[in-house]
Structure formats: structure tokens, C-alpha cells
Design a protein around this motif. Structure first.
Motif, PDB file in Angstrom:
ATOM      1  N   LEU A   1       3.493 -26.864 -45.781  1.00  0.00           N
ATOM      2  CA  LEU A   1       4.763 -26.409 -45.221  1.00  0.00           C
ATOM      3  C   LEU A   1       4.597 -25.138 -44.393  1.00  0.00           C
ATOM      4  O   LEU A   1       4.958 -25.102 -43.222  1.00  0.00           O
ATOM      5  CB  LEU A   1       5.769 -26.152 -46.349  1.00  0.00           C
ATOM      6  N   LEU A   2       4.085 -24.089 -45.026  1.00  0.00           N
ATOM      7  CA  LEU A   2       4.032 -22.777 -44.380  1.00  0.00           C
ATOM      8  C   LEU A   2       2.814 -22.007 -44.844  1.00  0.00           C
ATOM      9  O   LEU A   2       2.376 -22.141 -45.977  1.00  0.00           O
ATOM     10  CB  LEU A   2       5.268 -21.941 -44.742  1.00  0.00           C
ATOM     11  N   LEU A   3       2.306 -21.168 -43.945  1.00  0.00           N
ATOM     12  CA  LEU A   3       1.222 -20.246 -44.266  1.00  0.00           C
ATOM     13  C   LEU A   3       1.672 -18.843 -43.894  1.00  0.00           C
ATOM     14  O   LEU A   3       2.289 -18.640 -42.845  1.00  0.00           O
ATOM     15  CB  LEU A   3      -0.033 -20.632 -43.474  1.00  0.00           C
ATOM     16  N   ILE A   4       1.374 -17.869 -44.751  1.00  0.00           N
ATOM     17  CA  ILE A   4       1.687 -16.468 -44.438  1.00  0.00           C
ATOM     18  C   ILE A   4       0.445 -15.637 -44.725  1.00  0.00           C
ATOM     19  O   ILE A   4      -0.248 -15.839 -45.727  1.00  0.00           O
ATOM     20  CB  ILE A   4       2.919 -15.983 -45.242  1.00  0.00           C
TER      21      ILE A   4
ATOM     22  N   GLU B   1       7.058 -11.741 -43.826  1.00  0.00           N
ATOM     23  CA  GLU B   1       8.004 -12.849 -43.863  1.00  0.00           C
ATOM     24  C   GLU B   1       7.646 -13.878 -42.804  1.00  0.00           C
ATOM     25  O   GLU B   1       7.158 -13.537 -41.731  1.00  0.00           O
ATOM     26  CB  GLU B   1       9.413 -12.302 -43.597  1.00  0.00           C
ATOM     27  N   LYS B   2       7.879 -15.149 -43.134  1.00  0.00           N
ATOM     28  CA  LYS B   2       7.670 -16.237 -42.176  1.00  0.00           C
ATOM     29  C   LYS B   2       8.801 -17.228 -42.360  1.00  0.00           C
ATOM     30  O   LYS B   2       9.205 -17.528 -43.495  1.00  0.00           O
ATOM     31  CB  LYS B   2       6.314 -16.898 -42.450  1.00  0.00           C
ATOM     32  N   ARG B   3       9.299 -17.752 -41.226  1.00  0.00           N
ATOM     33  CA  ARG B   3      10.402 -18.717 -41.292  1.00  0.00           C
ATOM     34  C   ARG B   3      10.039 -19.998 -40.543  1.00  0.00           C
ATOM     35  O   ARG B   3       9.301 -19.979 -39.559  1.00  0.00           O
ATOM     36  CB  ARG B   3      11.662 -18.128 -40.658  1.00  0.00           C
ATOM     37  N   LYS B   4      10.610 -21.090 -41.036  1.00  0.00           N
ATOM     38  CA  LYS B   4      10.475 -22.379 -40.357  1.00  0.00           C
ATOM     39  C   LYS B   4      11.697 -23.202 -40.717  1.00  0.00           C
ATOM     40  O   LYS B   4      11.855 -23.640 -41.850  1.00  0.00           O
ATOM     41  CB  LYS B   4       9.201 -23.097 -40.809  1.00  0.00           C
TER      42      LYS B   4
ATOM     43  N   VAL C   1       9.507 -17.738 -46.261  1.00  0.00           N
ATOM     44  CA  VAL C   1       8.512 -17.276 -47.228  1.00  0.00           C
ATOM     45  C   VAL C   1       8.332 -15.781 -47.056  1.00  0.00           C
ATOM     46  O   VAL C   1       8.248 -15.289 -45.931  1.00  0.00           O
ATOM     47  CB  VAL C   1       7.153 -17.985 -47.016  1.00  0.00           C
ATOM     48  N   THR C   2       8.277 -15.069 -48.177  1.00  0.00           N
ATOM     49  CA  THR C   2       7.914 -13.653 -48.152  1.00  0.00           C
ATOM     50  C   THR C   2       6.637 -13.460 -48.947  1.00  0.00           C
ATOM     51  O   THR C   2       6.299 -14.266 -49.819  1.00  0.00           O
ATOM     52  CB  THR C   2       9.027 -12.775 -48.734  1.00  0.00           C
TER      53      THR C   2
ATOM     54  N   ILE D   1      14.636 -22.050 -49.759  1.00  0.00           N
ATOM     55  CA  ILE D   1      15.179 -23.168 -48.976  1.00  0.00           C
ATOM     56  C   ILE D   1      16.681 -22.924 -48.877  1.00  0.00           C
ATOM     57  O   ILE D   1      17.391 -22.945 -49.891  1.00  0.00           O
ATOM     58  CB  ILE D   1      14.927 -24.532 -49.641  1.00  0.00           C
ATOM     59  N   THR D   2      17.161 -22.676 -47.666  1.00  0.00           N
ATOM     60  CA  THR D   2      18.594 -22.443 -47.489  1.00  0.00           C
ATOM     61  C   THR D   2      19.305 -23.778 -47.237  1.00  0.00           C
ATOM     62  O   THR D   2      18.679 -24.752 -46.809  1.00  0.00           O
ATOM     63  CB  THR D   2      18.860 -21.493 -46.319  1.00  0.00           C
ATOM     64  N   ALA D   3      20.608 -23.796 -47.529  1.00  0.00           N
ATOM     65  CA  ALA D   3      21.421 -25.005 -47.335  1.00  0.00           C
ATOM     66  C   ALA D   3      20.706 -26.223 -47.924  1.00  0.00           C
ATOM     67  O   ALA D   3      20.487 -27.231 -47.234  1.00  0.00           O
ATOM     68  CB  ALA D   3      21.721 -25.205 -45.853  1.00  0.00           C
ATOM     69  N   SER D   4      20.342 -26.121 -49.176  1.00  0.00           N
ATOM     70  CA  SER D   4      19.503 -27.157 -49.803  1.00  0.00           C
ATOM     71  C   SER D   4      20.196 -28.521 -49.806  1.00  0.00           C
ATOM     72  O   SER D   4      21.426 -28.626 -49.865  1.00  0.00           O
ATOM     73  CB  SER D   4      19.144 -26.743 -51.228  1.00  0.00           C
ATOM     74  N   GLN D   5      19.354 -29.558 -49.750  1.00  0.00           N
ATOM     75  CA  GLN D   5      19.829 -30.939 -49.699  1.00  0.00           C
ATOM     76  C   GLN D   5      19.107 -31.753 -50.777  1.00  0.00           C
ATOM     77  O   GLN D   5      17.988 -31.412 -51.159  1.00  0.00           O
ATOM     78  CB  GLN D   5      19.509 -31.542 -48.325  1.00  0.00           C
ATOM     79  N   PRO D   6      19.721 -32.829 -51.262  1.00  0.00           N
ATOM     80  CA  PRO D   6      19.021 -33.678 -52.243  1.00  0.00           C
ATOM     81  C   PRO D   6      17.632 -34.116 -51.774  1.00  0.00           C
ATOM     82  O   PRO D   6      16.719 -34.254 -52.593  1.00  0.00           O
ATOM     83  CB  PRO D   6      19.968 -34.865 -52.405  1.00  0.00           C
ATOM     84  N   ALA D   7      17.450 -34.282 -50.469  1.00  0.00           N
ATOM     85  CA  ALA D   7      16.142 -34.681 -49.940  1.00  0.00           C
ATOM     86  C   ALA D   7      15.077 -33.599 -50.113  1.00  0.00           C
ATOM     87  O   ALA D   7      13.883 -33.864 -49.952  1.00  0.00           O
ATOM     88  CB  ALA D   7      16.266 -35.045 -48.459  1.00  0.00           C
TER      89      ALA D   7
END
Lengths: 113, 114
Positions: free
Chosen positions: B47-50, B56-59, B64-65, B77-83
Motif C-alpha cells: 500500500l504505502l512506504l514511508i 507523513e505520507k498520503r495516498k 501513514v505517519t 483509513i478515512t471514510a472507511s468502507q466495508p471493502a
């Protein structure tokens, strides 16, 4: 699409009968890894190849061997599988120096009967 | 010995809320920290590398901090979804090895309920 492919997805073997799991990649990555993952546990690194250089983890049992005949293919051989070797085996690749993580295959679920 | 701990085995939150997962490590000085998603019966997906010098890193909806003083990373994870329901693995990568060899945490299983 460039990817890492593991075959088979599911493998059933008899206790003590040698088994080979295979992994291929189309990414042309230098490094290939084999991880063992048991239920609800972290993937555990068994060994990795950097090009043709083989690197074994200190706690990997001698029962586990690996071969990398060329850049694209890597094999995991379990010489005498025990019940404790039942797990998901994950192959991954990476290209050092990039900002991308590892690319994993879908894994082979090994059952020992 | 080197140790990676992820805050809890399972996290259950309501759809639309922000999910926050924690990764703590000891006896380690990673050059990079990565987060992966793993669905049941599948391999992890990056997903992400920092990096150690990034805070901080966003995608998209992910953030991620990385606090090297606290030896901790937070994964949001903002605005989380069942997926988004899956197991999320934290992984640390040291900078001295000739190959990029990473060590994984055991993961946090995230469930987003509708």
C-alpha cells in the motif's frame, strides 16, 4: 500485467514425501523471497536470492531448500514435510533501491496428511 | 531481540469512520516502514512506504505517519468502507542489508460494518 505467479494454489502432500512449490515473475526483479505464513501469524522469511546469491535465514530448518535456475523462476523444496510445515507459502519479489514494496504472489496453501 | 507489535488482533468500526491502526517496534532502526493489505487466502498487497526522514505520507484515503522517536507508525483509513475490511500488516526494512529484507508484524484484522 507484470506479476508474480505461484503454482499450485493448493498442494496436499503426504507426511515425509518431498514436495516442490514454484514461483515465477515477469517483473525482472533482482530479488526473490520465500515466506512461510501460518494462521494469524506474520509472514516469516525463509530465504531469499539476490540474483544468484542465496541467503538463508539462520532459523530456517535444513528441511527447506530453494533453487533459482534463472531470473524468472524460483522453487521451494521441502525434503520431508512434517505436520508442522502445513502453512501458506508466499513468494515475493523486489527491486532494491526503488520506492515500491514487495510484490507477492497469491501463495500456495500446503496441507500435510 | 527485534520486535514489531500491531496494536490489536482485530478492530471493528462503523462505515464512514476513520480507522487507525498502530505499529510499534523495538530494537530496530528501520530505514523504511511499509504497510500491506492482506485478504484471506491471498498474498499481501503493498500500500504505502514511508522513509525514516518522512513524517507523513498520503495516498487517496490512506495516511501513514512515522515517528522514529516513539518507534511508532500510525495507519489511517478515512471514510472507511466495508471493502476496506482486511488484515493490514506493518513491515520494517533496514537500510544496511544488500537486499531489501523486511520483517512483518502479525497484522491487525480490520472489519468495517455497514
Amino acid at each position: 500485467d507484470a506479476m508474480v505467479i505461484q503454482n499450485p494454489r493448493y498442494q496436499v502432500t503426504q507426511f515425509g514425501k518431498p514436495v516442490t512449490l514454484s514461483c515465477s515473475q515477469t517483473l525482472n526483479h533482482n530479488v526473490m523471497y520465500w515466506y512461510q505464513q501460518k494462521s494469524s501469524q506474520a509472514p516469516k522469511l525463509l530465504f531469499h536470492y539476490y540474483d544468484k546469491d542465496f541467503n538463508n535465514e539462520a532459523d530456517t530448518p535444513d528441511n527447506f531448500q530453494s533453487r533459482r535456475p534463472n531470473t524468472s523462476f524460483c522453487f521451494l523444496d521441502i525434503r520431508s514435510p512434517g505436520l508442522g510445515d502445513a502453512a501458506m507459502y508466499l513468494c515475493a519479489t523486489s527491486s532494491p533501491g526503488t520506492s515500491y514494496g514487495y510484490t507477492f504472489g497469491s501463495g500456495t496453501r500446503l496441507t500435510v496428511v | 531481540s527485534q520486535k514489531i507489535e500491531q496494536n490489536s488482533e482485530a478492530l471493528n468500526i462503523q462505515e464512514g469512520k476513520t480507522a487507525t491502526l498502530t505499529c510499534n517496534y523495538t530494537n530496530y532502526s528501520p530505514a523504511y516502514l511499509q504497510w500491506y493489505r492482506q485478504d484471506p487466502g491471498r498474498g499481501p498487497v503493498f500500500l504505502l512506504l514511508i522513509r525514516e526522514n518522512e513524517k507523513e505520507k498520503r495516498k487517496e484515503r490512506l495516511k501513514v505517519t512515522f515517528d522514529t522517536t516513539l518507534k511508532q507508525s500510525l495507519f489511517h483509513i478515512t471514510a472507511s468502507q466495508p471493502a476496506d475490511s482486511a488484515t493490514y500488516l506493518c513491515a520494517l526494512l533496514g537500510g544496511s542489508s544488500s537486499a531489501s529484507k523486511i520483517i512483518f508484524g502479525s497484522g491487525t484484522r480490520l472489519s468495517i460494518r455497514p
